[in-house]
Design an enzyme around this catalytic site. Structure first.
Site, PDB file in Angstrom:
ATOM      1  N   HIS A   1       0.836  -1.210   0.000  1.00 29.85           N
ATOM      2  CA  HIS A   1       0.000   0.000   0.000  1.00 29.85           C
ATOM      3  C   HIS A   1       0.872   1.263   0.000  1.00 29.85           C
ATOM      4  O   HIS A   1       0.438   2.299   0.506  1.00 29.85           O
ATOM      5  CB  HIS A   1      -0.929   0.039   1.215  1.00 29.85           C
ATOM      6  CG  HIS A   1      -1.742  -1.203   1.426  1.00 29.85           C
ATOM      7  ND1 HIS A   1      -3.077  -1.280   1.123  1.00 29.85           N
ATOM      8  CD2 HIS A   1      -1.413  -2.441   1.897  1.00 29.85           C
ATOM      9  CE1 HIS A   1      -3.534  -2.489   1.427  1.00 29.85           C
ATOM     10  NE2 HIS A   1      -2.539  -3.216   1.893  1.00 29.85           N
TER      11      HIS A   1
ATOM     12  N   SER B   1      15.263  19.438 -18.322  1.00 32.33           N
ATOM     13  CA  SER B   1      14.087  20.240 -18.615  1.00 32.33           C
ATOM     14  C   SER B   1      14.492  21.444 -19.449  1.00 32.33           C
ATOM     15  O   SER B   1      15.555  22.026 -19.243  1.00 32.33           O
ATOM     16  CB  SER B   1      13.479  20.722 -17.291  1.00 32.33           C
ATOM     17  OG  SER B   1      12.691  21.866 -17.492  1.00 32.33           O
TER      18      SER B   1
ATOM     19  N   LYS C   1      16.781  19.916 -13.258  1.00 30.97           N
ATOM     20  CA  LYS C   1      16.053  18.665 -13.400  1.00 30.97           C
ATOM     21  C   LYS C   1      16.866  17.555 -14.068  1.00 30.97           C
ATOM     22  O   LYS C   1      17.545  17.775 -15.046  1.00 30.97           O
ATOM     23  CB  LYS C   1      14.773  18.897 -14.220  1.00 30.97           C
ATOM     24  CG  LYS C   1      13.707  19.672 -13.512  1.00 30.97           C
ATOM     25  CD  LYS C   1      13.245  19.053 -12.210  1.00 30.97           C
ATOM     26  CE  LYS C   1      12.469  17.780 -12.365  1.00 30.97           C
ATOM     27  NZ  LYS C   1      11.171  17.907 -12.990  1.00 30.97           N
TER      28      LYS C   1
ATOM     29  N   GLU D   1       9.609   6.444 -17.096  1.00 28.67           N
ATOM     30  CA  GLU D   1       8.307   7.047 -17.417  1.00 28.67           C
ATOM     31  C   GLU D   1       7.836   6.646 -18.810  1.00 28.67           C
ATOM     32  O   GLU D   1       6.661   6.328 -19.020  1.00 28.67           O
ATOM     33  CB  GLU D   1       8.414   8.563 -17.348  1.00 28.67           C
ATOM     34  CG  GLU D   1       8.727   9.108 -15.973  1.00 28.67           C
ATOM     35  CD  GLU D   1       8.984  10.596 -16.046  1.00 28.67           C
ATOM     36  OE1 GLU D   1       8.051  11.372 -15.851  1.00 28.67           O
ATOM     37  OE2 GLU D   1      10.156  10.998 -16.327  1.00 28.67           O
TER      38      GLU D   1
END
Lengths: 462, 462, 462, 462
Positions: free
Chosen positions: D157, D278, D284, D291
């Site tokens: 969880h 980025s 970044k 992803e």
């Protein structure tokens, strides 16, 4: 090491496999028009904020003119190393416009930039699709006009149900297209909002008036939350959902036309132009257009599902997963456009097949029952009486109208000699004179109504 | 042989397996309210056509009153042998109202009847869903109001991006809900059309004024083609598509809240009421509400897809495949309602976690670059300079603001001593003062705007 | 506050909406047999580890006997407050067996427990499905045996292709079922592994011999990684994928049978038992079994997709999202079982329709071309020559065999007078004497082969 | 009019839109190797049947050699007018080999030809995928070997559950890959069957020995029914289902790695090579590989669904809808290959992050309860006692081991002073010494077992 535009903090090159997985210029270059339009609009925002001089703006505009010509001429130096359409265009802009070009990305991120580009692309593409839906609807109305005197069975459960005009069945396929156009218009309305100025996810510390770009691009407004602006792909899902349902409609029309043009149904004839042959069987003329369109519903459903899957469980704001928004959408739009064109072409080529259509099989049983209702018999009772007569006629291998009046009365005492008029298919069709029904005057009026609708909603241009 | 209402022409009973496959009373009895309302409306149409006497109509209305009471009291004699809600109610109507009841099905078929029932059901259910979306949005605004002074990192790619107010991130999840409500309203508009009077597929030979029933039921109009009227399930697909996208939104909100309430992110704390424990691990308090909602997106996507699959390649008009329209839709509606309630409950129970939030990791790098832009440095150059400073700071294990002015100037010559103000996260948040941005005054104004919206669009009743 | 079995660390009750969202006893009680079997097996593991005394074990076994009887008699006190089947049974076990019952959950978590239960359920259900696939295949072979002398057109693109035996077309639908059975057996093999002893996710500090329970349950082995053991739902996805493909097969068989039993194709006749009537049209006998099965493919596709969606992006190990594994799987299994029964019943009731089947439309054109090949004409040339003759015949509205030898020779100079034998459909069927072909001796041999296969693979019991 | 190879009976050209919709050479040329191999095999069958002379066969083989060289050199004259790879290659064969080439299509149709080509393609591609799965599994085992001394929380969880070795969590992701390889092998086995000789759908009147081609191509056997042979796409669906589940696994691995490499979890560090930056935020370094892979699960799910949709309700035998089998399959295969490469590259670059991992949050509560079980406390009671102590510790903001023995005994009377050993995370990990558990000796043994497996199942070549 070839330096990326974003590479200041990096000390190693992107890995080979990631580079290959990551590069999108192969498909997102399709957004070049939208990216350039967006950059022109953003430049105006920067100018208003005094972050570009008048000279800068001029240089940028001229450089973009050059870029547009290079692309049109197939001479634009697309580079895989620049990953995507945005960095390709920015790098080229810098090459041509120099320092002015280096200023363009202030207050902007690829995150809001690509959201804008994709929205602009959807807006244009929906227009495209809409005009093709209009054209197909027009072809169907044309076919309806050519089939107002052809009586065929209507089918439910692919079993003969009641006699109708073929034109009525053709018009039935126009209604879903009208709803599709409404849905596309709704999607368009929700898409015409500018995310520009939302930056990477949190806006910008530069004081930009976001409405300038929105107005310049002819959009309805601006997004209200910067995180949502870059994370939102509702407009993609909604468009794909509308396209999926449209394809479902085309698949149903295709199925009907495959059946209607078969030797077994034989209502209509396809032109050679809409069929192809077999490499082995010399006699074959296959209804490929309809089969391909029916099959292509699968990929559009798949793209819708794929996008929902991408979004499922994704935290805000932008994640790279969202790069998956484009290929599926582009293919869905391409597929739908092609399918609409092919359907239109095939429908335009349909001719009524000579030879009578078999109207047997108890098609007039409902007319019989409704005749009894008009004679005062409660419907449920009338249905049962006619059902029994159907069984009798079937056993004997004849139609209801071949039974004698006495035989009919044995099961249905209220029958009069005028029943045989009610059982005549031509009269039966004419008698379905209810709004939305198949009586010739209703069908002719429906054709006129659709023609007016098509005129009223004619798209400006293809 | 137990005689079916449709069994006049049949000589054998339905096979056992088909009977089991075919029976729908287990799930379509949920439509009893709608079926009764539709029958009342149809009775008025028949009365106007003189196919019912005033006495018949009265008997039917009273019998329906009785039936309503029987159902409410759990005493209605539902029979599997009667297959579905329509035949169950019609048989009972005949039992109570006698011959008047036998007249009710004139000019009607289960095909148009079920299409009407399902449309009425969707209309009611969308209202239900909409009010729950409204309630969840209100809970989110409440949470936003409690978190306007909590600064957290915004994330892109699940990496720290820029400092924002937590309230800003919460509000980002309200925007999709607003779009969902628009989509649901659009679906509702297209659903509120009466198919009644289309019969099995071709209308009826009885002269019925279809607008009577439509008006009696408060619908916007009538369908224009009888075949389309019974074959169309667009309103189901469109509703399910809107629900699927809504569930995608809830899954994203869930993901954010699972992260934000984790020990690792620790922005918010769930109440015991919104967690459950482990049968084995005594310390566990699991964010079940969010996980279950996230997981339940799958079934709603599945129902959408299932319905598209059902429609794919289906010829007109009605086919029994369409019976598959109901269970998925009902479950999608139930799932969404339950998910919205559970999300609302859990959001209402969220408390801000005490203890500071880590705002390190170069969160202020963009602020630095934009500071340089304001000092005249072209953005692309500023980005590179800051990137290099980030690399320096990282190597040293410190944040940008820990470098000395001299160190900063080594890479970014235009830096002035005021740069440290720009690097302060609190100021950085305040500086994002652009429409849709995270500056406190923008966020407070966004909260007020959403509150006005919620007031303006408050559903009449749950 | 009613104390949960896991509630030691909790101070508040579960919220109402979460309780409603979270409770699974409504559907997971279906797992009671598996849960009890798993508990008996776990008790043996605990006994071997001296964590239960011989007396404890006896008490537990007896209490489980009682519970089984209570459930069988419909008297088990299921409680929603106990959430799921596991806690319901554990609580009851404690009520009956006292302290011995309180010992049962040592070294076990609901996470490994539910994974085991579901695996056991899949194993049993696949057996169930398999025997029904076997029965449907047997019904198809029966139909094939009754149709070895019926010549019909084979269709490609729903256009008449070549003459075949109807039995050959029927047997074509047996092949996919054989593959389905293989896939189900593969899924079964990968399912028969015990996760028990993996605990919540990390195993247990109690020294348990996990192979004891696996052997007691007749499983092939134990899982090799405790995190994977509780997070894995591959066996659900794989089973659902096999079921989805099976439903695709049934949908194709349904489509063929809807067509073949239509008045337009008229190869076969459905018995009344496999049709239902219309509430409005007295003559209708609809092929509901086939339509419902075809439509129900959608929901099974949807369940597969739903489960993939649930898993997408889910971190290890167990997450509550996984509770969504059950309802879709149960419904998929139920749907498939019901669909197989209904198909079998309907296939068993099919009779050959009297009356000749139309074998026109150039069905013999390929035979003609292959005749030419046997006479030495290169196939590509033969195809062209026959194609031209087809066009001539069509223009004249006749079949190829109606052209004179001279006319045939005009386009195909190598034609001899024996060509007319090759053009006879009966001979043409017999001439397709290639492995897998439609020649009667091949078809009869195929029937025997399938009969042997069915005998060899007869499931032990239903 | 440019004459098609199948055009004998046609008098009009294919319409423009249909031509565009219908052409497949853009994507099916990828099958050229398989098509040529199939043609060589078919030529041998024809030769054995004396339908080709030895000279014909030689000419055909040489012409195919030429064609292979032309394709390799990029000089093959692909023509859209020839529609697909089959007609392109046949036409070219005829151009080069003359009359011998015109003989090649005897007893063959594009229907069995494309089924063969696609099967051969799947066989090769699965091999390709399998070796990449093997490579990823090897990379994961490598990572496990580097992380056998890193203790982290296991999560359920997404809440801290129990202490484990990071290596144990890494190995958990190897298990699904092993199952994937089994499924791929099963799919491969069912694919390696030759449909050649089934013709358009009914076989052929030429006496061909179908086993010749099957043997020449190294396949396991021949299809048993000619209609099924051309209509079957099970091997596509089964392959896509296996790939979809594989992508689900990669998406879960991605999710874990996104979390583990975040600043919030901080177990592992990505190399620059596996991240990108980025355009706006200089600091970044985004985990793009993970992803993108996670996002790309969507398209593979979509392709599976698309193919199921294509098949749904399709009558036998071949229909043009089936042309939709290829693009989705090709993209699924490409996507999976790319995803596997990128995952492997990224996993290979992972380094353990320096700095301690937080092991607080009651991670040792289960150990405590199991300690009590070993002291004779029934588990359910132990769980409750520890739960209460957790609540006490939480209120005080400390861990369990910070409570005094007296405090512990207040809730759990059986506690002895040795409890503190049981609460130590390092000992707790070691104590999970059960098969599949996380004790270091179990994990080291698991690593060795996987290494042996990888060695044993090493693919022959990439």
């Amino acid at each position: 090491m070839s330096r990326k535009l974003w590479g200041g903090a990096f000390r190693e090159e992107t890995g080979k496999a990631l580079a290959k997985l990551s590069v999108s210029i192969g498909f997102d270059r399709r957004l070049h028009r939208e990216d350039i339009a967006g950059t022109r609009a953003h430049a105006r925002t920067l100018r208003a904020a005094r972050l570009l001089s008048a000279g800068d703006l001029r240089k940028i505009d001229r450089a973009l003119d050059v870029i547009e010509k290079e692309i049109a001429a197939g001479k634009f130096p697309w580079r895989e190393a620049d990953e995507d359409v945005h960095l390709n265009l920015e790098r080229r802009l810098i090459e041509i416009a120099g320092v002015a070009g280096e200023r363009i990305h202030a207050g902007r991120s690829r995150n809001d930039q690509v959201a804008l580009d994709l929205r602009l692309h959807v807006l244009g593409s929906i227009g495209d699709v809409d005009s093709r839906v209009h054209a197909l609807a027009a072809a169907l109305v044309g076919l309806a006009s050519r089939t107002t005197d052809v009586i065929v069975p209507a089918y439910t459960h692919l079993r003969r149900a009641q006699p109708i005009l073929l034109a009525h069945a053709v018009l039935a396929h126009v209604e879903p297209l009208r709803r599709d156009r409404e849905r596309l218009a709704d999607a368009r309305r929700r898409t015409a909002i500018s995310p520009l100025g939302s930056g990477a996810c949190a806006g910008t510390t530069l004081r930009l008036d976001r409405t300038i770009a929105a107005r310049a691009l002819g959009l309805r407004g601006i997004t209200l939350n910067s995180l949502d602006a870059v994370a939102d792909r509702d407009f993609v899902v909604e468009t794909e959902a509308a396209l999926a349902l449209l394809m479902a409609h085309l698949s149903r029309l295709s199925e009907d036309l495959v059946l209607w043009t078969s030797d077994e149904f034989a209502f209509l004839q396809l032109s050679d132009r809409s069929t192809t042959g077999s490499s082995m069987m010399p006699q074959k003329k296959n209804p490929d257009a309809f089969e391909l369109v029916r099959g292509k519903s699968g990929r559009v459903f798949g793209h819708l599902l794929a996008m929902l899957t991408v979004l499922k469980g994704l935290p805000l704001a932008y994640n790279r997963d969202l790069q998956e928004d484009k290929e599926g959408l582009f293919d869905a739009l391409d597929t739908v456009r092609l399918a609409l064109d092919a359907m239109r072409e095939a429908v335009e080529g349909l001719r009524v097949r000579s030879g009578p259509v078999d109207l047997g099989g108890g098609l007039n049983a409902t007319d019989f029952a409704e005749y009894l209702v008009r004679r005062g018999v409660p419907f449920r009772r009338a249905h049962r009486q006619v059902g029994e007569l159907v069984a009798v006629a079937r056993k004997r291998g004849v139609e209801l109208q071949s039974l004698t009046l006495a035989e009919l009365r044995a099961a249905a005492p209220r029958v009069g000699p005028d029943v045989f008029r009610a059982l005549d298919p031509v009269r039966a069709v004419a008698a379905r004179d209810v709004a939305g029904g198949t009586a010739p005057r209703r069908v002719r009026s429906a054709i006129r109504e659709v023609q007016r609708y098509l005129k009223r909603t004619r798209p400006k241009r293809r």
